[in-house]
Design an enzyme around this catalytic site. Structure first.
Site, mmCIF file in Angstrom:
data_model
loop_
_atom_site.group_PDB
_atom_site.id
_atom_site.type_symbol
_atom_site.label_atom_id
_atom_site.label_comp_id
_atom_site.label_asym_id
_atom_site.label_seq_id
_atom_site.Cartn_x
_atom_site.Cartn_y
_atom_site.Cartn_z
ATOM 1 N N ILE A 182 -12.259 -11.928 1.119
ATOM 2 C CA ILE A 182 -10.946 -12.183 1.711
ATOM 3 C C ILE A 182 -11.023 -11.686 3.152
ATOM 4 C CG2 ILE A 182 -8.497 -11.567 1.627
ATOM 5 C CD1 ILE A 182 -8.857 -10.990 -1.377
ATOM 6 N N HIS A 196 -8.585 -11.307 5.390
ATOM 7 C CA HIS A 196 -7.452 -10.423 5.725
ATOM 8 C C HIS A 196 -7.850 -8.971 5.407
ATOM 9 C CE1 HIS A 196 -2.775 -10.283 5.652
ATOM 10 N NE2 HIS A 196 -3.198 -9.023 5.678
ATOM 11 N N LEU A 197 -7.763 -8.130 6.422
ATOM 12 C CA LEU A 197 -8.217 -6.739 6.285
ATOM 13 C C LEU A 197 -7.583 -6.054 5.071
ATOM 14 C CD1 LEU A 197 -9.810 -4.412 7.759
ATOM 15 C CD2 LEU A 197 -7.585 -3.739 8.707
ATOM 16 N N HIS A 198 -8.388 -5.423 4.268
ATOM 17 C CA HIS A 198 -7.846 -4.687 3.117
ATOM 18 C C HIS A 198 -8.754 -3.510 2.802
ATOM 19 C CE1 HIS A 198 -10.504 -7.872 1.621
ATOM 20 N NE2 HIS A 198 -10.760 -7.124 0.571
ATOM 21 N N LEU A 199 -8.115 -2.403 2.513
ATOM 22 C CA LEU A 199 -8.838 -1.163 2.203
ATOM 23 C C LEU A 199 -8.873 -1.005 0.685
ATOM 24 C CD1 LEU A 199 -10.112 1.504 3.187
ATOM 25 C CD2 LEU A 199 -7.813 2.481 3.205
#
Ligand SMILES: [Zn+2]
Length: 163
Positions: A117, A119-122
């Site tokens: 993905i 979209h930046l995600h932690l």
């Protein structure tokens, strides 16, 4: 050996990795698109915390910005602080309620990193002393995972109680 959580996932599409047909799945979560599962558990000013769609472990969370960005370099100082506070809240809640003993926390940035993905995600992945893989079966009978929908319901209450 009766104390372990025993759960057979009902939503088999999580296991198969089926994804809804949307441009950006995390923007769809932000925009409450009915095509995506409602796995969000907490919303702050600029971020959403959700249960991971394809959990590695029970309690596997993702924290992502409401705006579509693809790298940490695009976060401003206020957002970094907000994100840090959300990490602390997540760690505390998972320690207290999931008995998480350790954590793997991190990003995959860019498609060449293995990110699926953009979209930046932690990722916040709780680790447990006696782990089995998502669909590993011990002695042919035991699957120790939690349905992401159950995780959502449980964590939503806990996160929204904190604040
Ligand atoms: Zn997006």
């Amino acid at each position: 050996m009766t104390s372990d959580r025993l759960f057979v996932p009902s939503k088999q599409e999580y296991v198969r990795g089926k994804r809804p047909n949307v441009k950006c799945i995390l923007c769809s979560v932000v925009n409450k698109d009915p095509k995506v599962d409602k796995l969000d558990i907490y919303s702050s000013e600029n971020f959403i915390i959700s249960v991971n769609l394809y959990p590695y472990n029970p309690g596997h969370l993702m924290i992502f910005p409401k705006k579509h960005i693809e790298s940490v370099v695009e976060l401003n100082d206020n957002e970094v602080l907000e994100l840090h506070k959300l990490q602390v809240m997540s760690i505390n809640i998972l320690k207290e309620n999931y008995n998480a003993q350790a954590f793997n926390i991190g990003y995959n940035i860019g498609l060449n990193s293995g990110a699926s993905i953009e979209h930046l995600h932690l990722h916040i992945v709780p680790r447990y002393p006696r782990e089995v893989g998502f669909i590993d079966v011990i002695s042919g009978t035991r699957i120790i995972v939690e349905d992401p929908i159950n995780t959502v319901n449980k964590l939503k209450k806990l996160f929204n109680k904190e604040n």
